[in-house]
Design a protein around this motif. Structure first.
Motif, short mmCIF file in Angstrom:
data_model
loop_
_atom_site.label_atom_id
_atom_site.label_comp_id
_atom_site.label_asym_id
_atom_site.label_seq_id
_atom_site.Cartn_x
_atom_site.Cartn_y
_atom_site.Cartn_z
N VAL A 71 0.80 -1.22 -0.13
CA VAL A 71 0.03 0.02 0.00
C VAL A 71 0.73 1.22 -0.10
CG1 VAL A 71 -1.85 -1.06 1.22
CG2 VAL A 71 -0.37 0.01 2.64
N THR B 174 -4.68 1.95 0.58
CA THR B 174 -5.20 2.39 -0.62
C THR B 174 -6.70 2.40 -0.40
OG1 THR B 174 -5.13 0.16 -1.03
CG2 THR B 174 -3.10 1.63 -1.81
N MET C 107 -1.85 6.11 -2.98
CA MET C 107 -2.24 5.76 -4.50
C MET C 107 -3.50 5.91 -4.78
SD MET C 107 -0.21 1.96 -4.35
CE MET C 107 1.11 1.55 -3.54
N PHE D 41 -8.04 2.00 -8.40
CA PHE D 41 -7.88 1.92 -6.91
C PHE D 41 -9.05 3.09 -6.63
CE2 PHE D 41 -3.26 0.68 -5.99
CZ PHE D 41 -3.68 -0.51 -6.39
#
Length: 323
Positions: free
Chosen positions: A86, A214, A244, A259
């Protein structure tokens, strides 16, 4: 505010909190100054500056300074996640840099004994620490931040087949190193809730924890487990960072990557914990991290993202212990 009060306020800034409250009697100002961790030139320069400032106070004819060498307490901030991949190590490195740029005396420990990455991220792979009085001396990472990682102590690419007690002992060596006047230690923990995390909360008692995730649900499920571990151990939650994260197209509003965005912020609200901010999924961050040039050391939108998170962490650190 009296002239002495004004001097006391200036003294706090000048000495970074090392000086006691000045007292004035019969024209003589007295105070104590902690010079622990300072070199001779730093110490002498600070003493001279205090004397010069004190003598500008009306009615003061002399300034007497009692120097001590008490080691100031060093607070530990754990950066953790329940899931690997992550970007927790990237966040840790850039958070350390950003806090350093805000004026904090920051050190960085790479507690991922099996998979250390901070030496690469901080551009210090070619350095080896030495020991003094049975304590390791940290090497110098990006922006002059002192740091330690197992990557500095073992051959590149060598696997460590260590069981729990050895790993906990290695963590202790890294944290209990000679950190000088460092007053804040960022500890980049490995993912999960195993031996290293338990050793951290039981033996080293971090002041707080930053959780990284994330935006997607699978990562947030594991992040919630990390929050639960620290909560059970009585470690304060500094907040949750979304790493992210996607960003919205300025023309159509569509989120740019799979994501998504906002999942960690919503989870922070569900858990009643602060949301510290988000870092975008950007190729420049990946390239600069691989090159040992943390984005937080420069300027631009990515440096700004890390700085914004660091400012919230710094504000948390300035709160009274009971807050």
């Amino acid at each position: 505010m009296t002239d002495l009060d004004d001097f006391a306020a200036r003294l706090k800034t000048l000495t970074d909190g090392r000086a006691s409250t000045p007292r004035l009697r019969d024209g003589v100002v007295t105070l104590a100054l902690d010079v622990g961790g300072l070199g001779p030139d730093q110490r002498d320069g600070l003493v001279a500056a205090i004397r010069e400032g004190g003598l500008t106070v009306p009615g003061v004819s002399d300034v007497r300074i009692a120097m001590t060498a008490e080691r100031r307490s060093m607070r530990i901030l754990a950066v953790a996640s329940g899931k690997g991949g992550v970007g927790k190590s990237t966040l840790s490195a850039n958070l350390a840099i950003a806090l350093h740029r805000l004026g904090h005396k920051v050190g960085l420990v790479d507690a991922d004994i099996y998979g250390p990455s901070q030496a690469r991220l901080m551009g210090s792979e070619d350095q080896k620490p030495v020991a003094r009085d049975k304590k390791l001396i940290p090497v110098t990472g990006a922006m002059g931040v002192p740091m330690l990682s197992m990557a500095h102590l073992v051959e590149p690419g060598k696997a460590l087949a260590w069981r729990g007690p050895m790993v906990s002992g290695a963590l202790g060596q890294l944290i209990d190193a000679d950190w000088g006047d460092t007053d804040l230690l960022i500890v980049d923990l490995p993912p999960g809730t195993g031996d290293i995390q338990l050793s951290m909360v039981q033996k080293h008692k971090p002041a707080g924890a930053v959780i990284v995730s994330t935006p997607q649900d699978l990562a947030l499920i594991d992040a919630t487990r990390a929050v639960s571990l620290f909560a059970q151990a009585g470690v304060a939650m500094v907040g949750l960072v979304e790493n992210m994260a996607g960003y919205a197209c300025p023309h159509c509003g569509e989120i740019s990557d799979p994501f998504g965005q906002g999942g960690a912020e919503r989870e922070a609200a569900t858990l009643s914990m602060p949301f510290l901010g988000r870092v975008p999924l950007a190729i420049d961050i990946r390239r600069r991290s691989d090159a040992g040039d943390p984005p937080a050391a420069g300027e631009g939108p990515h440096a700004d993202a890390f700085r914004a998170i660091a400012e919230k962490v710094a504000a948390w650190l300035e709160q009274p212990a009971s807050a």
